[in-house]
Design a protein around this motif. Structure first.
Motif, PDB file in Angstrom:
ATOM      1  N   GLY A 118      22.852  45.384  34.238  1.00  0.00           N
ATOM      2  CA  GLY A 118      22.654  44.799  35.714  1.00  0.00           C
ATOM      3  C   GLY A 118      24.081  44.273  36.182  1.00  0.00           C
ATOM      4  N   ILE A 119      25.109  44.143  35.434  1.00  0.00           N
ATOM      5  CA  ILE A 119      26.342  44.167  35.847  1.00  0.00           C
ATOM      6  C   ILE A 119      26.621  45.352  36.700  1.00  0.00           C
ATOM      7  N   VAL A 120      26.476  46.618  36.099  1.00  0.00           N
ATOM      8  CA  VAL A 120      26.856  47.968  37.016  1.00  0.00           C
ATOM      9  C   VAL A 120      25.881  47.926  38.165  1.00  0.00           C
ATOM     10  N   GLU A 121      24.575  47.453  38.128  1.00  0.00           N
ATOM     11  CA  GLU A 121      23.899  47.527  39.355  1.00  0.00           C
ATOM     12  C   GLU A 121      24.529  46.503  40.366  1.00  0.00           C
ATOM     13  N   LYS A 122      24.998  45.378  40.168  1.00  0.00           N
ATOM     14  CA  LYS A 122      25.819  44.397  40.894  1.00  0.00           C
ATOM     15  C   LYS A 122      27.141  45.005  41.641  1.00  0.00           C
ATOM     16  N   MET A 123      27.865  45.989  40.627  1.00  0.00           N
ATOM     17  CA  MET A 123      29.032  46.655  41.060  1.00  0.00           C
ATOM     18  C   MET A 123      28.556  47.542  42.281  1.00  0.00           C
ATOM     19  N   ALA A 124      27.443  48.382  41.870  1.00  0.00           N
ATOM     20  CA  ALA A 124      27.036  49.429  42.811  1.00  0.00           C
ATOM     21  C   ALA A 124      26.572  48.861  44.285  1.00  0.00           C
ATOM     22  N   ALA A 125      25.918  47.600  44.148  1.00  0.00           N
ATOM     23  CA  ALA A 125      25.356  46.959  45.289  1.00  0.00           C
ATOM     24  C   ALA A 125      26.494  46.566  46.109  1.00  0.00           C
ATOM     25  N   ARG A 126      27.460  45.976  45.583  1.00  0.00           N
ATOM     26  CA  ARG A 126      28.375  45.541  46.498  1.00  0.00           C
ATOM     27  C   ARG A 126      29.137  46.642  47.106  1.00  0.00           C
ATOM     28  N   LEU A 127      29.100  47.708  46.305  1.00  0.00           N
ATOM     29  CA  LEU A 127      29.675  48.999  47.135  1.00  0.00           C
ATOM     30  C   LEU A 127      28.868  49.921  47.901  1.00  0.00           C
ATOM     31  N   GLY A 128      27.468  49.282  48.051  1.00  0.00           N
ATOM     32  CA  GLY A 128      26.810  49.728  48.878  1.00  0.00           C
ATOM     33  C   GLY A 128      26.088  51.245  48.644  1.00  0.00           C
ATOM     34  N   VAL A 129      26.339  51.683  47.088  1.00  0.00           N
ATOM     35  CA  VAL A 129      25.713  52.788  46.676  1.00  0.00           C
ATOM     36  C   VAL A 129      24.705  52.662  45.581  1.00  0.00           C
ATOM     37  N   LYS A 185      33.427  41.248  22.066  1.00  0.00           N
ATOM     38  CA  LYS A 185      34.880  41.069  22.247  1.00  0.00           C
ATOM     39  C   LYS A 185      35.080  39.646  22.577  1.00  0.00           C
ATOM     40  N   GLU A 186      34.386  39.272  23.487  1.00  0.00           N
ATOM     41  CA  GLU A 186      34.641  37.766  24.177  1.00  0.00           C
ATOM     42  C   GLU A 186      34.324  36.625  22.755  1.00  0.00           C
ATOM     43  N   LYS A 187      33.315  37.035  22.207  1.00  0.00           N
ATOM     44  CA  LYS A 187      33.012  35.958  20.977  1.00  0.00           C
ATOM     45  C   LYS A 187      34.171  36.206  19.859  1.00  0.00           C
ATOM     46  N   THR A 188      34.719  37.023  19.769  1.00  0.00           N
ATOM     47  CA  THR A 188      35.670  37.139  18.542  1.00  0.00           C
ATOM     48  C   THR A 188      37.332  37.132  19.030  1.00  0.00           C
ATOM     49  N   VAL A 219      33.431  38.331  36.154  1.00  0.00           N
ATOM     50  CA  VAL A 219      33.514  37.616  35.162  1.00  0.00           C
ATOM     51  C   VAL A 219      32.439  36.331  34.971  1.00  0.00           C
ATOM     52  N   SER A 220      31.877  36.209  34.023  1.00  0.00           N
ATOM     53  CA  SER A 220      31.041  34.993  33.927  1.00  0.00           C
ATOM     54  C   SER A 220      31.142  34.289  32.517  1.00  0.00           C
ATOM     55  N   LYS A 221      30.491  33.255  32.414  1.00  0.00           N
ATOM     56  CA  LYS A 221      30.285  32.280  31.059  1.00  0.00           C
ATOM     57  C   LYS A 221      30.213  33.367  29.950  1.00  0.00           C
ATOM     58  N   GLU A 222      29.267  34.467  30.024  1.00  0.00           N
ATOM     59  CA  GLU A 222      28.718  35.348  28.983  1.00  0.00           C
ATOM     60  C   GLU A 222      29.702  36.504  28.993  1.00  0.00           C
ATOM     61  N   VAL A 223      30.105  36.919  30.001  1.00  0.00           N
ATOM     62  CA  VAL A 223      30.875  38.434  29.995  1.00  0.00           C
ATOM     63  C   VAL A 223      32.338  37.960  30.546  1.00  0.00           C
ATOM     64  N   GLY A 224      33.352  38.713  29.798  1.00  0.00           N
ATOM     65  CA  GLY A 224      34.900  38.608  30.279  1.00  0.00           C
ATOM     66  C   GLY A 224      35.234  39.652  30.412  1.00  0.00           C
ATOM     67  N   LEU A 225      36.554  39.724  30.818  1.00  0.00           N
ATOM     68  CA  LEU A 225      37.312  40.994  31.160  1.00  0.00           C
ATOM     69  C   LEU A 225      37.447  42.308  30.117  1.00  0.00           C
ATOM     70  N   PRO A 226      37.450  41.662  28.733  1.00  0.00           N
ATOM     71  CA  PRO A 226      37.446  42.741  27.715  1.00  0.00           C
ATOM     72  C   PRO A 226      36.164  43.643  27.702  1.00  0.00           C
ATOM     73  N   THR A 227      34.862  42.906  28.033  1.00  0.00           N
ATOM     74  CA  THR A 227      33.656  44.021  28.187  1.00  0.00           C
ATOM     75  C   THR A 227      33.610  44.443  29.425  1.00  0.00           C
ATOM     76  N   LEU A 228      34.268  43.913  30.463  1.00  0.00           N
ATOM     77  CA  LEU A 228      34.184  44.562  32.161  1.00  0.00           C
ATOM     78  C   LEU A 228      34.949  45.655  32.090  1.00  0.00           C
ATOM     79  N   ASN A 229      36.212  45.552  31.186  1.00  0.00           N
ATOM     80  CA  ASN A 229      37.112  46.820  31.256  1.00  0.00           C
ATOM     81  C   ASN A 229      36.327  47.986  30.550  1.00  0.00           C
ATOM     82  N   ASP A 230      35.597  47.768  29.253  1.00  0.00           N
ATOM     83  CA  ASP A 230      35.002  48.934  28.705  1.00  0.00           C
ATOM     84  C   ASP A 230      33.991  49.560  29.513  1.00  0.00           C
TER      85      ASP A 230
END
Length: 721
Positions: free
Chosen positions: A573-584, A41-44, A605-616
């Motif tokens: 990897g993004i989901v694992e970062k989210m979980a790690a930040r919440l300590g679970v 989605k970020e690309k298009t 949010v990063s250069k490769e991943v934006g809010l559209p993907t993160l919302n999904d």
């Protein structure tokens, strides 16, 4: 692809040029429409699946046009007629109609009246006439005629009058091949009426009655409904009607004459008569039939697109119809003389038992049939009964009320369009080589209640009865639309890699028939897949295919809970970062609304991943693998309505929408004939858009407006509840 094509696509679809460029780059890289619209989605710029499909369509269209341009340029160059101006015009063209107009004067053609005149050396006379250098055309024509008996040309065998006629033929062809003239006339024709007259041979045609409402038909091309245009075009093709566009031939021919005189030169009386004769001949003999064909073809293309859109929408609704899910099921393919074929299926849709019962005339074995059904229901612990809606379907539904069964057993009427196609197909024979077509048909009816999508992908969409004029529309466009629709539906729902048939798997993004068979072969040899990574062990399923398909293939109760969701492995990897930040652990985050509500997406949010993907991703974490389809519910027709003779105007009846067209919706009210809710009877002022009011298989209440017993037609009105 040239930049001018990017610009044209962007303007047509009302999107940004960079969106088109990035989308085409992804398509060129082998990405599929579902993958691009879901995971890039970020690309298009968040283009949806319809927009990506349209860009793919135009990409193919312009690639074909580019190849056509190369062929045209080569042909003109071989004739020594290619000028820099003509080459530029061709290279900058983005419309096939204009491209073919530019090519028309150079297209190899059969010997015409104009070419014969040129062979006689009459081109200079024609050019002089065109440039209005002739004051006395007949005298000037004598230059092309040697003196001889009675003014005959001893060399060419033509008279002065014939020389002028030849010159007019040359100019008539020139006029008919002019880009400007053709487009001017198209604009005139597009605003006129198309009229139909009955042919002399129509009375002998077996289908003439179908088209009686179009006898003496006349309607503006600007406002004619797609289904009406397709109907009269079909009638013309079958020799029942002759079509004509009333474009006022005298006025159009005079307009051609005025265009020739627009340079300000005033022709002499003699030349004026020659030019008027030329314009009348060019219009009637060459331009009118050609422009009529062009404009009707153009109108048909628009009608095709509108009809195909309705077909695609109906198919989408059919494929995404509510499933009953994995239930032990008894399916009945009803019949009178041949009996009702019954099959028992387990919760996975596997055939356990089949037999025929004969509860209807002529056998009337009701008691025996009740006993047989009771035994099957008890023995196979039936939870759901599916009854085909075709011949004897209503009678079988009534008969089932005589069978003693638990109120927990639900009974459904199932649309059986296409079941016979499946039963006689290669797919059906592969699945059930030992069974006859009646058993296969009954199994298909049962499975389409369990999971409509999984079963209906095995059947040609054109056999499912959800469109109109499907054989009249552009077959290439129709196939493209239907393929895109099936692909969208399969990937929107997701596919269980351990239970899906190869036919369902083949529609998964990046898979196709060959890899689908390889996936089935792998799980047969190695057992159920435990994680998505194992997909890489499937023969010929490389990194690219894995990237395209992994997010759409689900693994239930596997090693990683994310494998049952639409989260792509590249985002784990993004989901694992989210979980790690919440300590679970990541597994605790899945399906946990309390934890999900604490996630701040901006932090990831990063250069490769934006809010559209993160919302999904967050949406999936909240409800992993959620099926977008609703759950099937029971439905009952009116008990006292059995055939069309039972209907009376003013009755209110329950019904199910079976087909949606541009002019209305057809509704099953429990008898052999479907009724029609016309677009003007949908509770809105004026004509409604049926597809915006109703959905396929929607349960509705209708009022009977009229009953035509002779023509077996039923007019209905939608009752708003």
């Amino acid at each position: 692809m040239k930049k001018l094509y990017f610009e044209t696509i962007a303007q047509t679809l009302q999107v940004k040029i960079w969106q088109v460029e990035n989308c085409i780059d992804l398509l060129d890289d082998g990405s599929t429409v579902p993958f691009i619209s879901r995971y890039r989605k970020e690309k298009t710029g968040n283009l949806n699946d319809v927009e990506v499909s349209q860009i793919k369509h135009y990409k193919q269209l312009y690639e074909e046009m580019e190849a056509r341009k190369e062929s045209i340029l080569r042909t003109i160059e071989e004739q020594g007629a290619l000028t820099p101006e003509l080459q530029t015009a061709i290279e900058q063209c983005t419309e096939s109609r204009v491209l073919e107009d530019l090519y028309l004067p150079y297209r190899p053609k059969k010997r015409t009246r104009a070419t014969i005149a040129k062979e006689k050396g009459l081109e200079p006379l024609a050019q002089a006439m065109w440039e209005m250098k002739l004051f006395d055309p007949e005298r000037e024509a004598l230059r092309y005629v040697k003196s001889g008996a009675n003014g005959a040309n001893d060399t060419t065998g033509i008279s002065a009058e014939e020389a002028l006629a030849g010159a007019r033929d040359i100019l008539a062809e020139r006029l008919s091949e002019s880009v400007q003239v053709r487009e001017m006339l198209r604009n005139v024709f597009r605003k006129r009426r198309v009229t139909a007259k009955v042919t002399k041979s129509a009375a002998q045609h077996p289908d003439v009655d179908k088209y009686r409402s179009y006898f003496n038909f006349s309607e503006s091309l600007l406002h004619i409904a797609p289904h009406r245009l397709l109907a009269v075009l079909r009638a013309e093709e079958e020799g029942i009607l002759n079509l004509h566009i009333d474009a006022d031939s005298e006025k159009s021919a005079y307009q051609l004459y005025m265009d020739i005189c627009k340079n300000g030169k005033k022709p002499s009386r003699g030349l004026s008569e020659q030019l008027k004769m030329l314009c009348e001949d060019a219009y009637k003999r060459l331009l009118e039939p050609s422009i009529t064909r062009d404009v009707l073809k153009e109108a048909k293309e628009k009608a095709d697109i509108a009809s195909i859109e309705i077909f695609g929408d109906n198919l989408k609704q059919l494929l995404l119809a509510a499933p009953v899910g994995q239930k032990r099921l008894l399916a009945i393919d009803p019949g009178f003389r041949t009996g009702c074929k019954c099959v028992c299926l387990d919760a996975q849709g596997q055939l356990l038992h089949n037999e025929a019962i004969f509860p209807h005339p002529p056998q009337n074995e009701k008691i025996k049939s009740i006993q047989a059904l009771s035994t099957m229901i008890e023995k196979y612990k039936v939870e759901v009964i599916a009854v085909g809606s075709g011949t004897a379907g209503r009678e079988t539904m009534q008969f089932l009320k005589m069978v003693h069964m638990s109120p927990e057993v639900k009974v459904f009427s199932v649309n059986e369009d296409g079941a016979s196609v499946y039963s006689a197909s290669e797919v059906g024979r592969e699945e059930f080589p030992e069974q006859d077509v009646t058993v296969r048909g009954a199994v298909s009816i049962g499975r389409r209640l369990m999971d409509p999508l999984a079963e209906l992908v095995k059947i040609d969409p054109k056999s499912l009865g959800v469109g109109q004029y499907q054989h009249d529309v552009d077959q290439k466009l129709l196939k493209e639309k239907l393929d895109n629709t099936v692909e969208y539906c399969v990937n929107a729902v997701g596919v269980n890699v351990n239970t899906a048939s190869p036919y369902l798997l083949s529609y998964v993004s990046g898979v196709g028939p060959a890899l689908a068979k390889n996936i089935v072969a792998y799980r047969t040899a190695n057992g159920d897949l435990r994680n998505r990574e194992q997909l890489k062990n499937v023969a010929r399923l490389g990194e690219k295919a894995f990237q395209q398909c992994a997010g759409f293939l689900r693994i239930q109760a596997g090693d990683n809970p994310l494998d049952a969701s639409a989260v792509h492995p590249e985002s784990y990897g993004i989901v694992e970062k989210m979980a790690a930040r919440l300590g679970v652990p990541a597994s605790e985050l899945i399906g946990n609304e309390s934890l999900c509500s604490q996630i701040q997406l901006e932090d990831y949010v990063s250069k490769e991943v934006g809010l559209p993907t993160l919302n999904d991703i967050l949406k999936e974490l909240r409800k992993p693998g959620l099926d977008p389809r609703s759950e099937a519910t029971e439905f009952a027709f009116a008990d006292d309505i059995h055939d069309i003779d039972d209907l009376k105007t003013g009755m209110e009846l329950p019904g199910i929408v079976t087909n949606i067209t541009a002019f209305g919706a057809f509704v099953d009210i429990g008898i052999h004939e479907n009724g029609l809710i016309h677009a003007s009877q949908m509770g809105q002022k004026g004509m409604a858009n049926p597809s915006q009011i109703l959905k396929l298989h929607q349960k509705v209440k209708v009022l009977v407006l009229q009953v035509d017993l002779d023509r077996k037609r039923i007019g209905l009105r939608l009752v708003r509840e």
